[in-house]
Design an enzyme around this catalytic site. Structure first.
Site, short mmCIF file in Angstrom:
data_model
loop_
_atom_site.label_atom_id
_atom_site.label_comp_id
_atom_site.label_asym_id
_atom_site.label_seq_id
_atom_site.Cartn_x
_atom_site.Cartn_y
_atom_site.Cartn_z
N CYS A 116 11.19 6.54 -2.70
CA CYS A 116 10.31 6.05 -1.69
C CYS A 116 10.89 6.26 -0.18
O CYS A 116 9.90 6.35 0.85
CB CYS A 116 9.90 4.58 -1.45
SG CYS A 116 9.57 3.93 -3.37
N HIS A 256 7.93 1.83 5.17
CA HIS A 256 7.66 1.96 3.80
C HIS A 256 6.97 0.68 3.25
O HIS A 256 7.26 -0.58 3.39
CB HIS A 256 8.81 2.23 2.83
CG HIS A 256 8.54 2.15 1.44
ND1 HIS A 256 7.51 2.83 0.72
CD2 HIS A 256 9.23 1.50 0.43
CE1 HIS A 256 7.58 2.29 -0.48
NE2 HIS A 256 8.64 1.83 -0.89
N ASN A 286 2.41 -0.51 -3.08
CA ASN A 286 3.38 0.53 -2.93
C ASN A 286 3.24 1.78 -3.61
O ASN A 286 3.23 2.08 -4.70
CB ASN A 286 4.77 -0.13 -3.26
CG ASN A 286 5.91 0.89 -3.29
OD1 ASN A 286 5.87 1.83 -2.81
ND2 ASN A 286 7.34 0.19 -3.35
O1 UT7 Z 1 10.13 0.71 -3.00
C1 UT7 Z 1 10.71 -0.12 -3.29
C2 UT7 Z 1 10.22 -0.83 -4.52
N1 UT7 Z 1 10.60 -2.24 -4.75
C3 UT7 Z 1 10.67 -3.03 -3.79
O2 UT7 Z 1 10.19 -3.26 -2.84
C4 UT7 Z 1 10.65 -4.56 -4.51
C5 UT7 Z 1 11.46 -5.44 -3.42
N2 UT7 Z 1 11.40 -6.92 -4.02
C6 UT7 Z 1 10.26 -7.62 -3.89
O3 UT7 Z 1 9.23 -7.33 -3.27
C7 UT7 Z 1 10.30 -8.97 -4.44
O4 UT7 Z 1 11.50 -9.30 -4.97
C8 UT7 Z 1 9.24 -9.15 -5.69
C9 UT7 Z 1 7.90 -9.13 -5.13
C10 UT7 Z 1 9.52 -8.21 -6.91
C11 UT7 Z 1 9.34 -10.48 -6.49
O5 UT7 Z 1 9.56 -11.51 -5.48
P1 UT7 Z 1 10.50 -12.64 -5.43
O6 UT7 Z 1 10.24 -13.58 -4.33
O7 UT7 Z 1 11.82 -11.98 -5.21
O8 UT7 Z 1 10.50 -13.48 -6.80
P2 UT7 Z 1 11.20 -13.61 -7.82
O9 UT7 Z 1 11.75 -12.08 -8.50
O10 UT7 Z 1 12.68 -14.30 -7.24
O11 UT7 Z 1 10.37 -14.24 -8.85
C12 UT7 Z 1 10.36 -15.64 -8.83
C13 UT7 Z 1 9.09 -16.15 -9.88
C14 UT7 Z 1 9.86 -16.01 -11.22
O12 UT7 Z 1 9.91 -17.04 -12.04
P3 UT7 Z 1 10.94 -18.39 -12.13
O13 UT7 Z 1 12.23 -17.54 -13.02
O14 UT7 Z 1 11.22 -18.92 -10.94
O15 UT7 Z 1 10.22 -19.22 -13.27
C15 UT7 Z 1 9.27 -14.63 -11.74
O16 UT7 Z 1 9.32 -14.58 -13.31
O17 UT7 Z 1 8.19 -15.41 -10.06
C16 UT7 Z 1 7.99 -15.00 -11.24
N3 UT7 Z 1 7.15 -13.82 -11.34
C17 UT7 Z 1 5.63 -13.58 -11.34
N4 UT7 Z 1 4.92 -14.74 -11.16
C18 UT7 Z 1 3.75 -14.47 -11.26
C19 UT7 Z 1 7.48 -12.61 -10.87
N5 UT7 Z 1 6.55 -11.69 -11.08
C20 UT7 Z 1 5.43 -12.44 -11.14
C21 UT7 Z 1 4.10 -12.14 -11.03
N6 UT7 Z 1 3.25 -13.21 -11.24
N7 UT7 Z 1 3.53 -10.89 -10.85
#
Ligand code: UT7
Length: 350
Positions: A116, A256, A286
């Protein structure tokens, strides 16, 4: 760094797939909700390439748009650099495909990959060629079709990405308007965001095509989030120092477009007001190497970025890589277009 010759951006362009996939469409595919996606990422919809749309086609469309904007002739272009992690094939390069299609008969052409952050790296590379006096005009493209490498049953990743291409035209000039750059990498974090089983280390490489399949994007979202909120301010501060300006002198932050929470947190750490943020993550998701030029393209068309604005373009991503470029926007759309965006939309078929 002092260059013998100045460089400036004289055009910007976009190439987008027609199909829009909304969060509601994704609710039908994985256990997610529009509310979760919007709250955690700021994304409402994204463009997804159809089977007929390819990385090279999007790149060619963005190149033609930027050429029209700048009013140059394709034969003026002496260098084409394409940043992509998702080329049509390993070779010929996307840059060579663009070169042939647009009739840039005098251009050298190659691809480079910094995930990216690729577009920031590509701008810095093109500036080196222009600054040294080797070339006078360069086409720099960021393009990705990540949708082909997503696991559409993994809600952690499939909701984040969109497809697209963005392009810049750079030209040699007396007054330098590419004020400073900063590029960094940390290969020890490569496993945090990667697409395994897609290259020569792929153990099934010899298998007959119908049986062969490639890997999908895998990501430790939390780790990338924490990396990004530190990497963005570091890169902007360092690029400003290189440019000899302070962070307060930056009119627009063009980061980005990965996640609105990352963008806002980085802007706060930099002490930048919300009005300085340029973002289209809500409607594009993204788009990887394309996200910075696509955000800038929209902001220019909507009149947010005006002539004379100092912009901080800042990327982060797989590798790990991160970097920033401080660019003064002084170009005028040679087509004198109004604000309509040539972005015909189609309903998603999910
Ligand atoms: O170009 C670079 C590419 N990547 C990025 O920029 C990613 C950077 N990271 C992020 O943007 C965030 O970490 C995410 C958007 C990917 C995730 O957000 P988060 O606030 O860090 O959530 P998390 O991974 O800590 O997950 C929280 C909860 C989990 O459930 P439990 O374990 O708390 O029960 C996940 O399983 O949210 C759940 N979850 C979802 N729920 C509904 C993860 N994805 C989803 C989803 N819909 N799509």
């Amino acid at each position: 760094m002092k260059f013998a010759h100045g460089a400036r951006v004289i055009g910007v362009g976009a190439g987008l797939p027609q199909v829009v996939v909304t969060n509601f469409d994704l609710e039908k595919l994985v256990d997610t909700s529009d509310e979760w996606i919007k709250t955690r990422t700021g994304i409402s919809e994204r463009r997804i390439a159809s089977d007929e749309e390819t990385t090279s086609q999007l790149a060619i469309a963005a190149a033609q748009d930027a050429i029209g904007f700048s009013g140059i002739n394709p034969e003026d272009i002496e260098l084409i650099v394409v940043a992509t992690s998702t080329p049509d094939n390993l070779y010929p390069s996307t840059a060579c495909m663009v070169q042939g299609a647009i009739g840039a008969k005098r251009a050298a052409a190659f691809d480079m990959e910094a995930a990216c952050t690729g577009i920031v790296y590509a701008l810095a590379v093109a500036q080196q060629f222009i600054g040294s006096g080797t070339f006078k005009c360069a086409l720099v493209i960021g393009v990705d079709i990540h949708s082909r490498f997503l696991n559409w049953s993994d809600r952690n990743t499939c909701i984040l990405f969109g497809d697209g291409a963005g392009a810049f035209i750079l030209q040699a000039t007396e007054k330098n308007e590419m004020l400073g750059t900063y590029l960094r990498a940390d290969g020890t974090g490569g496993h945090l965001l990667h697409i395994p089983n897609t290259g020569s280390a792929y153990p099934h490489a010899g298998v007959t095509p119908p049986q062969a399949t490639h890997g999908f994007l895998e990501m430790n979202g939390r780790a990338i989030y924490e990396f990004a909120v530190n990497a963005v301010p570091e890169a902007v501060r360092a690029a400003c120092a290189e440019a000899g300006i302070s962070v307060e002198d930056v009119d627009f932050l063009i980061p980005h477009q990965a996640n609105m929470r990352i963008i806002k947190s980085a802007a706060e750490r930099l002490g930048m007001a919300a009005e300085k943020i340029v973002s289209n993550v809500g409607e594009m998701g993204n788009t990887s190497a394309a996200s910075i030029p696509l955000a800038m393209w929209q902001a220019i068309r909507r009149g947010q970025i005006k002539e004379g604005s100092t912009c901080a373009l800042v990327g982060f991503g797989g590798g790990l890589t991160w970097g920033a470029a401080i660019v003064k926007w002084t170009a005028v759309d040679q087509r004198q277009t109004n604000a309509d965006e040539k972005t015909t939309k189609k309903e998603a078929k999910i």
